[in-house]
Write a protein that holds these residues in place. Structure first.
Motif, PDB file in Angstrom:
ATOM      1  N   ASN A 150       1.306 -60.869  23.066  1.00  0.00           N
ATOM      2  CA  ASN A 150       2.406 -59.757  23.412  1.00  0.00           C
ATOM      3  C   ASN A 150       1.848 -58.601  24.180  1.00  0.00           C
ATOM      4  N   CYS A 151       0.574 -58.384  24.352  1.00  0.00           N
ATOM      5  CA  CYS A 151      -0.215 -57.218  24.826  1.00  0.00           C
ATOM      6  C   CYS A 151      -0.519 -57.642  26.446  1.00  0.00           C
ATOM      7  N   LEU A 152       0.084 -56.811  27.261  1.00  0.00           N
ATOM      8  CA  LEU A 152       0.291 -57.141  28.679  1.00  0.00           C
ATOM      9  C   LEU A 152      -1.330 -57.125  29.027  1.00  0.00           C
ATOM     10  N   PHE A 153      -2.445 -56.164  28.444  1.00  0.00           N
ATOM     11  CA  PHE A 153      -3.658 -56.278  29.221  1.00  0.00           C
ATOM     12  C   PHE A 153      -4.252 -57.420  28.657  1.00  0.00           C
ATOM     13  N   TYR A 154      -3.966 -58.220  27.567  1.00  0.00           N
ATOM     14  CA  TYR A 154      -4.668 -59.460  27.263  1.00  0.00           C
ATOM     15  C   TYR A 154      -4.030 -60.611  28.002  1.00  0.00           C
TER      16      TYR A 154
ATOM     17  N   ASN B 260       8.835 -55.915  23.212  1.00  0.00           N
ATOM     18  CA  ASN B 260       7.481 -56.937  23.558  1.00  0.00           C
ATOM     19  C   ASN B 260       7.505 -57.040  24.987  1.00  0.00           C
ATOM     20  N   PRO B 261       6.759 -56.346  25.686  1.00  0.00           N
ATOM     21  CA  PRO B 261       6.573 -56.021  26.923  1.00  0.00           C
ATOM     22  C   PRO B 261       6.353 -57.335  27.856  1.00  0.00           C
ATOM     23  N   THR B 262       5.766 -58.574  27.344  1.00  0.00           N
ATOM     24  CA  THR B 262       5.605 -59.751  27.808  1.00  0.00           C
ATOM     25  C   THR B 262       6.991 -60.248  28.128  1.00  0.00           C
TER      26      THR B 262
ATOM     27  N   PHE C  86      -1.427 -58.694  17.889  1.00  0.00           N
ATOM     28  CA  PHE C  86      -2.281 -57.554  17.947  1.00  0.00           C
ATOM     29  C   PHE C  86      -2.297 -57.101  19.639  1.00  0.00           C
ATOM     30  N   SER C  87      -3.037 -55.939  19.817  1.00  0.00           N
ATOM     31  CA  SER C  87      -3.183 -55.442  21.121  1.00  0.00           C
ATOM     32  C   SER C  87      -4.350 -54.595  21.381  1.00  0.00           C
ATOM     33  N   LEU C  88      -4.262 -53.843  22.685  1.00  0.00           N
ATOM     34  CA  LEU C  88      -5.497 -53.166  22.839  1.00  0.00           C
ATOM     35  C   LEU C  88      -5.402 -51.946  22.189  1.00  0.00           C
TER      36      LEU C  88
ATOM     37  N   GLY D 145       5.755 -43.649  24.732  1.00  0.00           N
ATOM     38  CA  GLY D 145       5.782 -43.766  26.262  1.00  0.00           C
ATOM     39  C   GLY D 145       5.032 -44.739  26.868  1.00  0.00           C
ATOM     40  N   VAL D 146       4.565 -45.949  26.192  1.00  0.00           N
ATOM     41  CA  VAL D 146       3.989 -47.131  26.721  1.00  0.00           C
ATOM     42  C   VAL D 146       4.907 -48.179  26.863  1.00  0.00           C
ATOM     43  N   ALA D 147       4.661 -49.272  27.452  1.00  0.00           N
ATOM     44  CA  ALA D 147       5.323 -50.320  27.857  1.00  0.00           C
ATOM     45  C   ALA D 147       5.718 -51.171  26.490  1.00  0.00           C
ATOM     46  N   CYS D 148       4.978 -51.074  25.369  1.00  0.00           N
ATOM     47  CA  CYS D 148       5.366 -51.725  24.196  1.00  0.00           C
ATOM     48  C   CYS D 148       5.796 -50.914  23.134  1.00  0.00           C
ATOM     49  N   MET D 149       6.111 -49.848  23.530  1.00  0.00           N
ATOM     50  CA  MET D 149       6.641 -48.750  22.467  1.00  0.00           C
ATOM     51  C   MET D 149       7.806 -49.659  21.661  1.00  0.00           C
TER      52      MET D 149
ATOM     53  N   LEU E 150       0.340 -53.663  16.042  1.00  0.00           N
ATOM     54  CA  LEU E 150       1.399 -54.866  16.273  1.00  0.00           C
ATOM     55  C   LEU E 150       2.298 -54.574  17.046  1.00  0.00           C
ATOM     56  N   ILE E 151       2.313 -55.557  18.172  1.00  0.00           N
ATOM     57  CA  ILE E 151       3.417 -55.569  19.106  1.00  0.00           C
ATOM     58  C   ILE E 151       4.529 -56.326  18.625  1.00  0.00           C
ATOM     59  N   THR E 152       5.684 -55.899  17.978  1.00  0.00           N
ATOM     60  CA  THR E 152       6.674 -56.796  17.364  1.00  0.00           C
ATOM     61  C   THR E 152       7.611 -57.060  18.508  1.00  0.00           C
TER      62      THR E 152
ATOM     63  N   GLY F  95      -4.189 -58.618  32.156  1.00  0.00           N
ATOM     64  CA  GLY F  95      -5.444 -57.547  32.574  1.00  0.00           C
ATOM     65  C   GLY F  95      -4.644 -56.142  33.135  1.00  0.00           C
ATOM     66  N   SER F  96      -3.149 -56.141  33.114  1.00  0.00           N
ATOM     67  CA  SER F  96      -2.565 -55.083  33.483  1.00  0.00           C
ATOM     68  C   SER F  96      -2.232 -53.993  32.283  1.00  0.00           C
ATOM     69  N   CYS F  97      -1.450 -52.953  32.571  1.00  0.00           N
ATOM     70  CA  CYS F  97      -0.965 -51.952  31.806  1.00  0.00           C
ATOM     71  C   CYS F  97      -1.755 -51.044  31.413  1.00  0.00           C
ATOM     72  N   LYS F  98      -2.482 -51.094  30.408  1.00  0.00           N
ATOM     73  CA  LYS F  98      -3.522 -50.269  30.135  1.00  0.00           C
ATOM     74  C   LYS F  98      -3.135 -48.724  29.690  1.00  0.00           C
ATOM     75  N   GLU F  99      -1.808 -48.693  29.464  1.00  0.00           N
ATOM     76  CA  GLU F  99      -1.050 -47.304  29.553  1.00  0.00           C
ATOM     77  C   GLU F  99      -1.615 -46.638  28.073  1.00  0.00           C
ATOM     78  N   CYS F 100      -1.824 -47.429  27.222  1.00  0.00           N
ATOM     79  CA  CYS F 100      -2.445 -46.950  25.953  1.00  0.00           C
ATOM     80  C   CYS F 100      -3.707 -46.089  26.052  1.00  0.00           C
ATOM     81  N   ILE F 101      -4.299 -46.446  27.121  1.00  0.00           N
ATOM     82  CA  ILE F 101      -6.008 -46.131  27.268  1.00  0.00           C
ATOM     83  C   ILE F 101      -5.464 -44.525  27.938  1.00  0.00           C
TER      84      ILE F 101
HETATM   85  S1  SF4 Z   1       0.109 -49.927  26.271  1.00  0.00           S
HETATM   86 FE1  SF4 Z   1       0.077 -51.890  27.359  1.00  0.00          FE
HETATM   87  S2  SF4 Z   1      -2.180 -52.422  27.280  1.00  0.00           S
HETATM   88 FE2  SF4 Z   1      -1.936 -50.901  25.545  1.00  0.00          FE
HETATM   89  S3  SF4 Z   1      -1.221 -52.136  23.799  1.00  0.00           S
HETATM   90 FE3  SF4 Z   1       0.776 -51.746  24.728  1.00  0.00          FE
HETATM   91  S4  SF4 Z   1       0.993 -53.369  26.145  1.00  0.00           S
HETATM   92 FE4  SF4 Z   1      -1.060 -53.374  25.699  1.00  0.00          FE
END
Ligand code: SF4
Ligand code: SF4
Length: 300
Positions: A213-217, A296-298, A175-177, A289-293, A181-183, A220-226
């Motif tokens: 798999n979520c950079l924020f968790y 797996n960004p990790t 799961f993710s922010l 257009g986010v790191a996890c599109m 689901l980040i596969t 604490g980085s990324c937050k691009e989806c916000i």
């Molecule tokens: S965009 Fe970044 S913070 Fe948002 S779900 Fe994807 S990895 Fe996590």
């Protein structure tokens, strides 16, 4: 052996089934690229955990199996196959071109059509997988196609068979922010699943870390989806399903009249009552257009 034959069947389905194609007016391209599968054991204790984290109504595999009238079996003889449907690069590129209608940002027409037509292709794929199991002498059932599937609207929105949670159980992602689901091929995917008594090999989860798999968790980085969400439905506290759903309804109100001639109806139960047909077109700006599109960004 059965796992690889099932994957071959799915690859063929993705390549050859016309339901996996945009209408000719929109170029006729495929909207899902290639399948990934994972398999969970029917008695995996994680399914009981889902009654706490999703809701007490969330079925375990054996409960879904039994309520649909299949032969009673020890739950360890059941398997749950989860399928990942990743969108193609074409759809992802189109998803990066939103339309601005006064103050409302709506997704591109390509993306809306693909999102809408995907429902029929996913349902057809699940039926083909059930047929595959039947030909092998086994049974199969898709939870979301069952008469007992429903969306519940209590203090939150959730269903009694969550494809994201099933995919997590099958080791396909975390799961993710933004709550997708980040596969290993990213979050810009759709999911489906089938319960079967066919003795497929289990694909183990690496661990039970639900957000790894979520950079924020992770750090604490990324937050691009916000930043991407036009509804302010994502904050560091998580994803607000009600705000998100309201925004998606606004998108539908604008998009459905524009595209009605190309959209397919969708029927579902809410709180166990069938609702009138709807024409879901989605939103998902938080997935483009986010790191996890698409990965797996990790993983570097
Ligand atoms: S965009 Fe970044 S913070 Fe948002 S779900 Fe994807 S990895 Fe996590
Ligand atoms: S689907 Fe749309 S409204 Fe919902 S969180 Fe994502 S960007 Fe925001």
């Amino acid at each position: 052996m059965l796992n690889s034959r099932l994957l071959e069947l799915l690859k063929q389905q993705f390549d050859e089934n016309k339901l996996n194609r945009l209408p000719e007016r929109f170029g006729g391209a495929k909207f899902f690229s290639f399948p990934l599968i994972g398999v969970a054991k029917g008695n995996d204790p994680i399914f009981l955990k889902f009654k706490e984290v999703v809701g007490p109504e969330h079925y375990t595999p054996i409960e879904m199996w039994n309520i649909n009238g299949y032969n009673n079996l020890p739950s360890d003889q059941l398997r749950v196959v989860s399928i990942v449907f990743p969108y193609t690069r074409k759809i992802r590129e189109e998803g990066l071109k939103p339309i601005k209608l006064k103050s409302l940002l709506i997704p591109s027409e390509f993306h809306s059509i693909a999102r809408n037509h995907a429902n029929e292709f996913i349902a057809d794929t699940m039926k083909k997988v059930i047929l595959f199991f039947n030909k092998e002498g086994f049974d199969g059932i898709a939870g979301v196609l069952s008469d007992y599937f429903t969306v519940l609207t209590k203090e939150n929105l959730y269903s009694n068979w969550s494809e994201r949670h099933i995919a997590f159980a099958a080791g396909l992602g975390t799961f993710s922010l933004h709550e997708g689901l980040i596969t290993e091929v990213g979050c810009n995917v759709r999911l489906g699943s089938i319960i079967t008594d066919c003795p497929l090999n289990i694909t183990l989860r690496k661990n039970d870390e639900s957000y790894s798999n979520c950079l924020f968790y992770v750090d604490g980085s990324c937050k691009e989806c916000i930043e991407k969400c036009p509804a302010n439905a994502i904050t560091e506290e998580g994803h607000d399903k009600v705000l998100c759903n309201n925004y998606r309804l606004n998108v539908s109100r604008k998009m459905v009249p524009r595209l009605q001639a190309f959209l397919k109806p969708h029927f579902r139960k809410i709180n166990n009552q069938w609702r009138e047909e709807s024409y879901p077109v989605g939103c998902a700006f938080c997935q483009f257009g986010v790191a996890c599109m698409d990965k797996n960004p990790t993983k570097v």
